[in-house]
Design a protein around this motif. Structure first.
Motif, PDB file in Angstrom:
ATOM      1  N   ALA A 119       0.835  -1.216   0.000  1.00 27.04           N
ATOM      2  CA  ALA A 119       0.000   0.000   0.000  1.00 27.04           C
ATOM      3  C   ALA A 119       0.866   1.260   0.000  1.00 27.04           C
ATOM      4  CB  ALA A 119      -0.918  -0.002   1.215  1.00 27.04           C
ATOM      5  N   LEU A 120       2.074   1.124  -0.470  1.00 18.77           N
ATOM      6  CA  LEU A 120       3.103   2.168  -0.646  1.00 18.77           C
ATOM      7  C   LEU A 120       4.321   1.832   0.219  1.00 18.77           C
ATOM      8  CD1 LEU A 120       2.854   5.985  -1.019  1.00 18.77           C
ATOM      9  CD2 LEU A 120       4.317   5.090   0.790  1.00 18.77           C
ATOM     10  N   SER A 121       5.458   1.810  -0.466  1.00 17.90           N
ATOM     11  CA  SER A 121       6.750   1.688   0.211  1.00 17.90           C
ATOM     12  C   SER A 121       7.596   2.846  -0.313  1.00 17.90           C
ATOM     13  CB  SER A 121       7.405   0.342  -0.133  1.00 17.90           C
ATOM     14  OG  SER A 121       7.767   0.319  -1.507  1.00 17.90           O
ATOM     15  N   GLY A 154      11.501  11.544  -9.108  1.00 17.01           N
ATOM     16  CA  GLY A 154      11.427  10.158  -9.591  1.00 17.01           C
ATOM     17  C   GLY A 154      11.177   9.206  -8.429  1.00 17.01           C
ATOM     18  N   ASN A 155      10.021   9.301  -7.823  1.00 15.80           N
ATOM     19  CA  ASN A 155       9.768   8.617  -6.543  1.00 15.80           C
ATOM     20  C   ASN A 155       8.970   7.309  -6.698  1.00 15.80           C
ATOM     21  OD1 ASN A 155       7.156   9.424  -7.060  1.00 15.80           O
ATOM     22  ND2 ASN A 155       7.079  11.011  -5.493  1.00 15.80           N
ATOM     23  N   ASN A 156       8.414   6.847  -5.582  1.00 14.23           N
ATOM     24  CA  ASN A 156       7.656   5.592  -5.545  1.00 14.23           C
ATOM     25  C   ASN A 156       6.478   5.582  -6.541  1.00 14.23           C
ATOM     26  OD1 ASN A 156       6.423   7.599  -3.960  1.00 14.23           O
ATOM     27  ND2 ASN A 156       6.431   6.384  -2.079  1.00 14.23           N
ATOM     28  N   VAL A 157       5.728   6.676  -6.590  1.00 15.08           N
ATOM     29  CA  VAL A 157       4.577   6.746  -7.500  1.00 15.08           C
ATOM     30  C   VAL A 157       5.073   6.714  -8.952  1.00 15.08           C
ATOM     31  CG1 VAL A 157       2.604   8.151  -8.225  1.00 15.08           C
ATOM     32  CG2 VAL A 157       3.191   7.983  -5.788  1.00 15.08           C
ATOM     33  N   CYS A 158       6.155   7.435  -9.196  1.00 14.81           N
ATOM     34  CA  CYS A 158       6.753   7.469 -10.532  1.00 14.81           C
ATOM     35  C   CYS A 158       7.220   6.072 -10.962  1.00 14.81           C
ATOM     36  CB  CYS A 158       7.921   8.462 -10.510  1.00 14.81           C
ATOM     37  SG  CYS A 158       8.790   8.587 -12.072  1.00 14.81           S
ATOM     38  N   THR A 204       2.280  14.631 -11.798  1.00 18.58           N
ATOM     39  CA  THR A 204       3.316  14.945 -10.815  1.00 18.58           C
ATOM     40  C   THR A 204       2.882  14.484  -9.429  1.00 18.58           C
ATOM     41  OG1 THR A 204       4.870  16.642 -10.053  1.00 18.58           O
ATOM     42  CG2 THR A 204       2.559  17.284 -10.161  1.00 18.58           C
ATOM     43  N   ASP A 205       3.809  14.554  -8.483  1.00 18.35           N
ATOM     44  CA  ASP A 205       3.544  14.183  -7.083  1.00 18.35           C
ATOM     45  C   ASP A 205       4.323  15.169  -6.212  1.00 18.35           C
ATOM     46  OD1 ASP A 205       2.890  12.834  -4.718  1.00 18.35           O
ATOM     47  OD2 ASP A 205       4.332  11.202  -5.021  1.00 18.35           O
ATOM     48  N   THR A 206       4.136  15.066  -4.926  1.00 16.89           N
ATOM     49  CA  THR A 206       4.856  15.917  -3.980  1.00 16.89           C
ATOM     50  C   THR A 206       6.365  15.853  -4.211  1.00 16.89           C
ATOM     51  OG1 THR A 206       5.272  16.360  -1.646  1.00 16.89           O
ATOM     52  CG2 THR A 206       4.943  14.068  -2.236  1.00 16.89           C
ATOM     53  N   TRP A 207       7.047  16.919  -3.880  1.00 18.31           N
ATOM     54  CA  TRP A 207       8.512  16.933  -3.961  1.00 18.31           C
ATOM     55  C   TRP A 207       9.135  16.359  -2.685  1.00 18.31           C
ATOM     56  CZ3 TRP A 207       8.345  22.786  -5.564  1.00 18.31           C
ATOM     57  CH2 TRP A 207       7.922  22.878  -6.905  1.00 18.31           C
ATOM     58  N   ILE A 208       8.306  16.211  -1.659  1.00 13.64           N
ATOM     59  CA  ILE A 208       8.825  15.715  -0.372  1.00 13.64           C
ATOM     60  C   ILE A 208       7.950  14.562   0.097  1.00 13.64           C
ATOM     61  CG2 ILE A 208       9.384  16.358   2.023  1.00 13.64           C
ATOM     62  CD1 ILE A 208       9.158  19.373   0.580  1.00 13.64           C
ATOM     63  N   SER A 209       8.419  13.355  -0.151  1.00 14.96           N
ATOM     64  CA  SER A 209       7.643  12.182   0.249  1.00 14.96           C
ATOM     65  C   SER A 209       7.787  11.928   1.746  1.00 14.96           C
ATOM     66  CB  SER A 209       8.128  10.952  -0.532  1.00 14.96           C
ATOM     67  OG  SER A 209       7.649  11.009  -1.855  1.00 14.96           O
ATOM     68  N   MET A 210       6.882  11.100   2.263  1.00 17.55           N
ATOM     69  CA  MET A 210       6.937  10.768   3.692  1.00 17.55           C
ATOM     70  C   MET A 210       8.296  10.141   4.023  1.00 17.55           C
ATOM     71  SD  MET A 210       3.095   9.329   4.387  1.00 17.55           S
ATOM     72  CE  MET A 210       2.733   8.644   2.765  1.00 17.55           C
ATOM     73  N   GLY A 211       8.931  10.678   5.029  1.00 15.94           N
ATOM     74  CA  GLY A 211      10.261  10.206   5.416  1.00 15.94           C
ATOM     75  C   GLY A 211      11.369  11.112   4.916  1.00 15.94           C
ATOM     76  N   HIS A 240      -2.457  13.595 -10.514  1.00 13.08           N
ATOM     77  CA  HIS A 240      -1.669  13.685  -9.264  1.00 13.08           C
ATOM     78  C   HIS A 240      -2.299  12.679  -8.307  1.00 13.08           C
ATOM     79  CE1 HIS A 240       0.164  15.168  -5.618  1.00 13.08           C
ATOM     80  NE2 HIS A 240       0.639  16.267  -6.163  1.00 13.08           N
ATOM     81  N   ASN A 241      -1.483  11.881  -7.656  1.00 16.58           N
ATOM     82  CA  ASN A 241      -2.011  10.849  -6.767  1.00 16.58           C
ATOM     83  C   ASN A 241      -2.634  11.417  -5.498  1.00 16.58           C
ATOM     84  OD1 ASN A 241       1.098  11.051  -6.915  1.00 16.58           O
ATOM     85  ND2 ASN A 241       0.651  10.696  -4.765  1.00 16.58           N
ATOM     86  N   LEU A 242      -2.231  12.637  -5.127  1.00  9.30           N
ATOM     87  CA  LEU A 242      -2.660  13.311  -3.900  1.00  9.30           C
ATOM     88  C   LEU A 242      -2.098  12.587  -2.660  1.00  9.30           C
ATOM     89  CD1 LEU A 242      -6.400  14.127  -4.758  1.00  9.30           C
ATOM     90  CD2 LEU A 242      -4.376  15.550  -5.181  1.00  9.30           C
ATOM     91  N   PRO A 243      -1.803  13.257  -1.555  1.00  9.57           N
ATOM     92  CA  PRO A 243      -2.072  14.672  -1.321  1.00  9.57           C
ATOM     93  C   PRO A 243      -1.152  15.596  -2.126  1.00  9.57           C
ATOM     94  CG  PRO A 243      -0.843  13.763   0.541  1.00  9.57           C
ATOM     95  CD  PRO A 243      -1.150  12.622  -0.380  1.00  9.57           C
TER      96      PRO A 243
HETATM   97  N1  NVA Z   1       5.339  10.021  -2.854  1.00 10.61           N
HETATM   98  C1  NVA Z   1       4.398  10.207  -1.771  1.00 10.61           C
HETATM   99  C2  NVA Z   1       3.110   9.558  -2.094  1.00 10.61           C
HETATM  100  C3  NVA Z   1       2.029   9.696  -1.062  1.00 10.61           C
HETATM  101  C4  NVA Z   1       0.767   8.974  -1.427  1.00 10.61           C
HETATM  102  C5  NVA Z   1       4.997   9.639  -0.494  1.00 10.61           C
HETATM  103  O1  NVA Z   1       5.647   8.583  -0.552  1.00 10.61           O
HETATM  104  O2  NVA Z   1       4.842  10.253   0.566  1.00 10.61           O
END
Ligand code: NVA
Ligand code: CP
Length: 284
Positions: A119-121, A154-158, A204-211, A240-243
Motif C-alpha cells: 500500500a506504498l513503500s 522520480g519517486n515511488n509513485v513514478c 506529478t507528485d509531492t517533492w517531499i515524500s513521507m520520510g 496527481h495521486n494526492l495529497p
Molecule cells: N510520494 C508520496 C506519495 C504519497 C501517497 C509519499 O511517498 O509520501
C-alpha cells in the motif's frame, strides 16, 4: 498471488483487473456479498487518507471486514516482522501494508500464508497505478498510442507508473532533476518542457515524500523549475495521486481546472482495489 510491485504482474493480469474494476464500478451492488466472512488487515507505518479509507470502504462494500492497524500500536516495530506476519496471516485472509523501507513488504510477502498488498513503500505504489490506469482507460478508451509525462521527483509513485504504463503500452517520459531519477528505466530527461511535448497526460507528485521531511529546504529549491503550471500543462490532462501541496509541485489554477482529473483518480482507488481484493482471493 501478491501485489508487491507491478513488475511481478503480467500485462494480461493488469488489463483483466482494469476491465473488472470497470464492471464493479458500473454495478457495485452485484458484488455486495462476494467477500462475506473475509477479513483484510491494513497495517500502516505511515499516514494515509485515500488508501486507508478506500480499502476499508471497499472491503465493506464487498461484504467483508477490514481492520485498520496503526503499526505503532502493535509489536511490529519491536519484534521480528517474520514472526508477526506469520501470526497475522493465520487470522485474516489478506494483508495490506504501508511501510517505509520496501524490504519490509518483501519480508511480509515471503512469510505470509495469505496474499500481501503493497500500500506504498519508499520504492513503489502499485495500487495507485492500477487506479491511474483505470482513470486513463475511462478518459481515452485505450492505452496504446498515448503519452504520459511525469514531471518532478522520480519517486515511488513514478516508479510504479513507469512499470504500469510500460506493461499496457503507454509511452512514458520522465523529467526529473539530476540525482532524483526513478529506479525504473523510462525515457529519461531533465528538461520538463521537452518531456511534456505531445503529452496526453502530465503527472506529478509531492517533492517531499513521507520520510524525506528533513530534506525539505533543499528539495524545494531543486524542484522549483518542475512545477506544473498552466503553461507547462498546455492542453494535456493533469494527474496527481494526492495529497498535493498547492503552490509547490502544482498551481491552484491547474489543480482546480477542468483538465485536472485528480478526483477521478482518487475515486478509482476504490474500484480498482475492490477488483484487486477479488482477484487476490480468487473470486475473479
Ligand atoms: N510520494 C508520496 C506519495 C504519497 C501517497 C509519499 O511517498 O509520501
Ligand atoms: N495517494 C495516496 O496513496 O494517498 P494517501 O497517502 O492519502 O493514502
Amino acid at each position: 498471488m501478491d501485489l508487491i510491485t507491478l513488475k511481478d504482474w503480467d500485462k494480461e493480469d493488469i488489463l483483466h483487473l482494469i476491465d473488472e474494476a470497470m464492471l464493479i464500478k458500473e454495478d457495485p451492488e452485484k458484488y455486495y456479498k462476494v467477500l462475506k466472512g473475509k477479513t483484510l488487515a491494513m497495517l500502516f507505518e505511515k499516514t494515509s487518507t485515500r488508501t486507508r479509507i478506500s480499502f476499508e470502504a471497499g472491503m465493506a462494500q464487498l461484504g467483508g471486514h477490514a481492520l485498520f492497524i496503526d503499526w505503532s500500536s502493535t509489536q511490529l516495530g519491536k519484534a521480528d516482522i517474520k514472526d508477526e506476519i506469520k501470526c497475522i496471516s493465520r487470522y485474516v485472509d489478506v494483508i495490506m501494508a504501508r511501510v517505509y523501507g520496501h524490504k519490509k513488504i518483501e519480508v511480509m510477502a515471503e512469510n505470509s500464508s495469505k496474499p500481501v498488498i503493497n500500500a506504498l513503500s519508499d520504492r513503489y505504489h502499485p495500487c495507485q497505478t492500477l487506479a491511474d490506469l483505470l482513470t486513463i482507460k475511462e478518459r481515452f478508451g485505450k492505452f496504446k498510442g498515448l503519452k504520459v509525462s511525469w514531471v518532478g521527483d522520480g519517486n515511488n509513485v513514478c516508479n510504479s507508473l513507469i512499470l504500469g504504463c510500460r506493461k499496457v503500452g503507454i509511452k512514458i517520459s520522465v523529467a526529473v532533476p539530476k540525482g532524483y531519477e526513478p529506479i525504473e528505466n523510462p525515457d529519461l530527461l531533465t528538461d520538463e518542457v521537452k518531456a511534456v511535448k505531445g503529452a496526453d497526460v502530465v503527472y506529478t507528485d509531492t517533492w517531499i515524500s513521507m520520510g524525506q521531511e528533513k530534506e525539505k529546504a533543499k528539495r524545494l529549491k531543486v524542484f522549483r523549475p518542475y512545477q506544473v503550471n498552466k503553461k507547462l500543462l498546455g492542453k494535456a490532462l493533469f494527474m496527481h495521486n494526492l495529497p498535493a501541496y498547492r503552490g509547490y509541485e502544482v498551481t491552484d489554477e491547474v489543480l482546480d481546472s477542468s483538465q485536472s482529473i485528480v478526483f477521478d483518480q482518487a475515486e478509482n482507488r476504490l474500484h480498482a482495489q475492490k477488483a484487486l481484493l477479488l482477484r487476490l482471493m480468487g473470486k475473479i
